[in-house]
Design a protein around this motif. Sequence first.
Motif, short mmCIF file in Angstrom:
data_model
loop_
_atom_site.label_atom_id
_atom_site.label_comp_id
_atom_site.label_asym_id
_atom_site.label_seq_id
_atom_site.Cartn_x
_atom_site.Cartn_y
_atom_site.Cartn_z
N UNK A 1 -18.40 -22.16 22.97
CA UNK A 1 -19.20 -21.43 22.00
C UNK A 1 -18.54 -20.13 21.57
N UNK A 2 -17.38 -19.85 22.15
CA UNK A 2 -16.60 -18.67 21.79
C UNK A 2 -15.14 -18.97 22.08
N UNK A 3 -14.23 -18.18 21.53
CA UNK A 3 -12.81 -18.47 21.74
C UNK A 3 -12.40 -18.49 23.21
N UNK A 4 -11.64 -19.49 23.56
CA UNK A 4 -11.04 -19.64 24.90
C UNK A 4 -9.55 -19.52 24.70
N UNK A 5 -8.96 -18.48 25.27
CA UNK A 5 -7.57 -18.14 24.98
C UNK A 5 -6.63 -18.67 26.06
N UNK A 6 -5.76 -19.57 25.64
CA UNK A 6 -4.70 -20.09 26.50
C UNK A 6 -3.36 -19.58 25.96
N UNK A 7 -2.56 -18.99 26.83
CA UNK A 7 -1.23 -18.54 26.42
C UNK A 7 -0.19 -19.52 26.96
N UNK A 8 0.88 -19.71 26.20
CA UNK A 8 1.96 -20.61 26.63
C UNK A 8 3.29 -19.89 26.45
N UNK A 9 4.03 -19.76 27.54
CA UNK A 9 5.32 -19.08 27.52
C UNK A 9 6.33 -19.83 28.36
N UNK A 10 7.60 -19.53 28.09
CA UNK A 10 8.70 -20.04 28.90
C UNK A 10 9.51 -18.84 29.36
N UNK A 11 10.02 -18.90 30.58
CA UNK A 11 10.89 -17.84 31.07
C UNK A 11 11.97 -18.44 31.95
N UNK A 12 13.01 -17.67 32.18
CA UNK A 12 14.06 -18.09 33.09
C UNK A 12 13.63 -17.83 34.53
#
Length: 253
Positions: free
Chosen positions: A29-40
């Motif tokens: 019912x509201x924004x659900x924030x998923x972050x996606x990153x890559x790192x060494x």
Amino acid sequence: MQRSHNAIQLTDLTPDDLAQLYAYPAELREPYVRANFVSSIDGAATSDGQSAGLGTPADKTVFLMLRELADVVLVGAGTVRAENYGGARTDPQLRRALHERGIGGHPDGTAPPIAVVTASAAIDVGARLLTDTTVPPLIITTTTAPADRKQQLADAGADVVEGGDLAVTPKALLRVLAERGLHRVLCEGGPHLFGELLAADAVDELCLTTAPLLVGGTARRISLSAHEFDRPMYRAHILLDDDGTMLTRWARA
């Protein structure tokens, strides 16, 4: 969400398995924030200035599935310029199937729009963001950004929204997305935007790929913020690939 303490081999999963593993919560019912990153391995968020330099086949597989599941892909203007962003490319049939299952996608199979946060509306109208896309990008800017820039972006096909006066705060940003029914949010950077969202306690998940590389140099971390904060997270799962890539999913504690 169930906690998983065992590593899973990515090659053991079918596309359906992968979609279910990364499914968003039902009936948001509201924004659900998923972050996606890559790192060494040594914490670099880029190689030669771009995150693509750290990509592996496993990272690409999950990257594409996360886009298939999302309602919107959220990025900062600096990332758009550095990574030469175009529109998201997704599979319409898969997007429809994911929607029918209630875990993501879109009823019409439409790709998720790219939402760009930029206080100054400094986006080149000739950029791939506007010229190489099937869905108009969403430009979230400010009332004080130059009016001619905003008009040029609108004329080039962008959906231009004013989300603040001098800056676009995380709260205002999420309000703009919520007003458009874009609840499954996939944030792909950059470090400043991610840091601001973290500092505002607006991040629900982090999907982090650790590439089997040591980079050194002066590359930035995945998050940058004005102040330190302690944000406890728990590990939802680990995926492993034969080349050494490790994909972890961390959720709000």
